[in-house]
Design an enzyme around this catalytic site. Sequence first.
Site, PDB file in Angstrom:
ATOM      1  N   ASP A 236       0.645  -1.367  -0.009  1.00  0.00           N
ATOM      2  CA  ASP A 236       0.213   0.039   0.002  1.00  0.00           C
ATOM      3  C   ASP A 236       0.960   1.458   0.204  1.00  0.00           C
ATOM      4  OD1 ASP A 236      -2.298  -1.344   0.041  1.00  0.00           O
ATOM      5  OD2 ASP A 236      -2.749  -1.043   2.174  1.00  0.00           O
TER       6      ASP A 236
ATOM      7  N   ASP B 162      -7.020  -1.335  -4.736  1.00  0.00           N
ATOM      8  CA  ASP B 162      -8.040  -0.757  -3.975  1.00  0.00           C
ATOM      9  C   ASP B 162      -9.205   0.252  -4.560  1.00  0.00           C
ATOM     10  OD1 ASP B 162      -7.079  -2.556  -1.879  1.00  0.00           O
ATOM     11  OD2 ASP B 162      -6.007  -0.753  -1.063  1.00  0.00           O
TER      12      ASP B 162
END
Length: 187
Positions: free
Chosen positions: A127, A140
């Site tokens: 991330d 995402d």
Amino acid sequence: MKNDQRRLRDRVAVFACIAIAAIAIDQLTKMWALSALADGRTIRVIPGLLSLTLVRNPGASLGMGSGMTWLISLLAMAACVALVVLAVRTISMKWTVLFAFAFAGAFGNLIDRVIYAEGFLNGKVVDFLNYGWSIGNVADIFLMLAGVAAVLLLFLGEPFSQKDLDEANGKTLGDDANATDDGAKAA
């Protein structure tokens, strides 16, 4: 029947092209983040709204399930299979596009869980998009867009199957026979 086969072929091609391109974009951005942000630095893109910070996330969205990475991985695998099945079963190109983006998001994060695993499906997702309240990645974003699109398609009544299309048009299985009877009664 040939028309149905052609439409199926077209939907499969669209699904594959979108999914492959989206997965490539996700993985390339993660490779960039792993090299450009590995030293722990943060790049401020929009002060107060978006910065780039590398984080290795063992859980799911919003940090949930960090102790159950293997279960999240198995659920992602099941979701990927289900999304392919749904993409093949739908008659709608809009639903096909939605399923392709959802597949790309789930598969993109699943790749991380497999590649960076130290044990059974326990790898951490890369991330790097820091929104202040949450950190995520391009996969995402694809999942979020697919979720919003699903709500919109349901709200707008986009037919998923031929049955849905027939119901939207007011047809049922016996409508063809009843149409002549109703016409005769009305006259």
